[in-house]
Design an enzyme around this catalytic site. Structure first.
Site, PDB file in Angstrom:
ATOM      1  N   TRP A 130       0.865  -1.186   0.000  1.00  0.00           N
ATOM      2  CA  TRP A 130       0.000   0.000   0.000  1.00  0.00           C
ATOM      3  C   TRP A 130       0.905   1.241   0.000  1.00  0.00           C
ATOM      4  CZ3 TRP A 130      -2.118   2.532   4.899  1.00  0.00           C
ATOM      5  CH2 TRP A 130      -3.139   3.441   4.593  1.00  0.00           C
ATOM      6  N   ASP A 211      -1.116  -5.789   9.177  1.00  0.00           N
ATOM      7  CA  ASP A 211      -2.096  -4.790   8.754  1.00  0.00           C
ATOM      8  C   ASP A 211      -3.369  -5.565   8.388  1.00  0.00           C
ATOM      9  OD1 ASP A 211      -3.597  -2.795   7.666  1.00  0.00           O
ATOM     10  OD2 ASP A 211      -2.031  -2.015   6.345  1.00  0.00           O
ATOM     11  N   LYS A 246     -13.733  -0.969   6.007  1.00  0.00           N
ATOM     12  CA  LYS A 246     -14.296  -1.774   4.922  1.00  0.00           C
ATOM     13  C   LYS A 246     -15.380  -2.711   5.450  1.00  0.00           C
ATOM     14  CE  LYS A 246     -10.733   0.027   3.134  1.00  0.00           C
ATOM     15  NZ  LYS A 246      -9.894   0.699   2.531  1.00  0.00           N
TER      16      LYS A 246
HETATM   17  C1  LMR Z   1      -6.936   1.971  -0.454  1.00  0.00           C
HETATM   18  O1  LMR Z   1      -5.850   1.395  -0.495  1.00  0.00           O
HETATM   19  O2  LMR Z   1      -7.525   2.390  -1.455  1.00  0.00           O
HETATM   20  C2  LMR Z   1      -7.615   2.149   0.877  1.00  0.00           C
HETATM   21  O3  LMR Z   1      -6.882   1.526   1.876  1.00  0.00           O
HETATM   22  C3  LMR Z   1      -7.918   3.559   1.174  1.00  0.00           C
HETATM   23  C4  LMR Z   1      -6.715   4.393   1.419  1.00  0.00           C
HETATM   24  O4  LMR Z   1      -6.699   5.069   2.450  1.00  0.00           O
HETATM   25  O5  LMR Z   1      -5.777   4.399   0.613  1.00  0.00           O
END
Ligand code: LMR
Length: 402
Positions: A130, A211, A246
């Site tokens: 992420w 996570d 979510k």
């Molecule tokens: C995402 O990856 O789209 C979600 O976890 C929202 C975010 O805060 O990035």
């Protein structure tokens, strides 16, 4: 001070939503940010959540501060969700939980706590991960490294390379693992692989930080905790960042928690005291509403059963969208193999679309996808599927993968 400031680049995910909102194209589709959409393209408030809110509105008598770590009932509910209420970690009070504003807030509290305990702490992230992960740990002053994870050619985990990298980690290093529904790839470790990762973590004396933002979106609420539970060995330490954005649809209520598991209750309390210092220095104490919804729903058998059905419905709908997407691409004559998308789980998949193809989809069709090619399958709907797949078919035919 401000005259010479040049703007920071927009956020790679939330910046897309800002651009999407400005886009006048009536067919526009946002497959960027991980937000669930129903068949009408709306992000609904769950019925169980609405009912809990009605109860809360009636029962609420004060808006005084919460404890720094949040209410005990919420924190107990979080632990029961992660470990199961009967788990040795819960019974032995080896876990301490603090409510946090969303999964991001929980990760930042983990990072700040780790930095307080040892500013030299190094954090290993999956490649890819992420995009906010590196920012969060770096903002806390921690060094970030990456371990191999995604094998794009085979849409699988580069597992041997991952283990080799972790074997090279130093004792005390932190390893961030995605509990389920790996973001951005949609490719998770098997249970056997979790066990093997847990062995390396134990051998090398590493600290896992899980996570856990998508519990219930892969296979089921209990099933999705199974990987994480392989790390919960007698006396083992770990950290877990939970998010209810979510699975409760509480995106804008910023509802999450940091759980620290220590060797015994006294050590867990000691670490919690540092988490509390980090909380106090960041946001003082948590916001009430989202956490109260979660503990109300989880604490009431009827609401809980209703919520579990709603989670199942969201998960099944995402899986339906996965299959429909692959089928519709086939119908449009797309030659490139996208069948792996139907086999993956969770909100996201790495589509394999290249940055120029992603740009063409945005410029020519107002379809917004993260530059890495990550698509939010949970953002698809039946009504927009034809437009989406025709657009992808056109772009794949016209814009070569660079
Ligand atoms: C995402 O990856 O789209 C979600 O976890 C929202 C975010 O805060 O990035």
């Amino acid at each position: 001070m401000f005259q010479t400031v040049t703007p920071a680049p927009p956020d790679s995910i939330l910046g897309l939503t800002e651009a999407f909102k400005q886009d006048p194209n009536p067919h526009k589709i946002n497959l960027g940010v991980g937000v669930y959409k129903d068949a009408s393209g709306n992000t609904p408030i769950l019925a169980s959540v609405k009912q809990a809110e009605e109860r809360l509105l009636k029962a609420e008598k004060s808006k005084t501060y919460l404890p720094i770590e949040g209410p005990a009932a919420y924190n107990a509910a979080v632990q029961a969700m992660i470990f199961g209420a009967q788990h040795e970690i819960v019974a032995g009070k080896r876990a301490a939980t603090a409510q946090a504003p969303g999964g991001t807030g929980a990760l930042r509290m983990a990072a700040d706590t780790l930095a307080r305990l040892n500013p030299q702490t190094r954090v290993w992230l999956s490649d890819p991960t992420w995009p906010n992960h590196p920012s969060i740990f770096q903002a806390a002053g921690l060094a970030v490294l990456t371990y191999p994870y995604f094998d794009a050619k085979h849409n699988s985990v580069k597992f041997d390379a991952m283990l080799d990298a972790l074997r090279g980690a130093q004792p005390g290093d932190v390893v961030v693992l995605h509990g389920c529904c790996h973001n951005p790839t949609g490719v998770d470790l098997t249970l056997e692989q979790w066990h093997a990762v847990g062995d390396v973590i134990a051998e090398r004396n590493l600290l896992p930080l899980v996570d856990f933002a998508y519990q219930g979106f892969a296979e089921g609420l209990a099933e999705d905790a199974a990987g994480l539970l392989t790390l919960c060995r007698p006396g083992a330490e770990l950290m877990i960042a939970s998010s209810f954005s979510k699975n409760f649809g509480l995106y804008n209520e910023r509802t999450g928690a940091l759980t620290v598991v220590a060797g015994d209750a006294a050590a867990a309390d000691a670490v919690l005291s540092h988490v509390k210092v980090a909380v106090r220095a960041n946001f003082s104490n948590p916001p009430f509403h989202g956490g109260a919804i979660v503990s109300t729903v989880l604490g009431d058998p009827t609401l809980r059963a209703q919520w579990e059905q709603e989670v199942t419905a969201m998960r099944e709908r995402i899986n339906t969208m996965r299959s429909l997407f692959v089928e519709t691409l086939n119908e449009k004559g797309v030659q490139q193999d996208f069948s792996f998308i139907a086999r993956q789980r969770g909100m996201f998949s790495f589509s394999g679309l290249t940055p120029t193809q992603v740009k063409a989809l945005r410029d020519d069709y107002a379809i917004y996808i993260v530059g890495s090619g990550r698509i939010n399958v949970a953002g698809m709907s039946e009504s927009s599927m034809d437009y989406l797949c025709s657009a992808i078919a056109d772009v794949l035919a016209r814009v070569p993968a660079e």
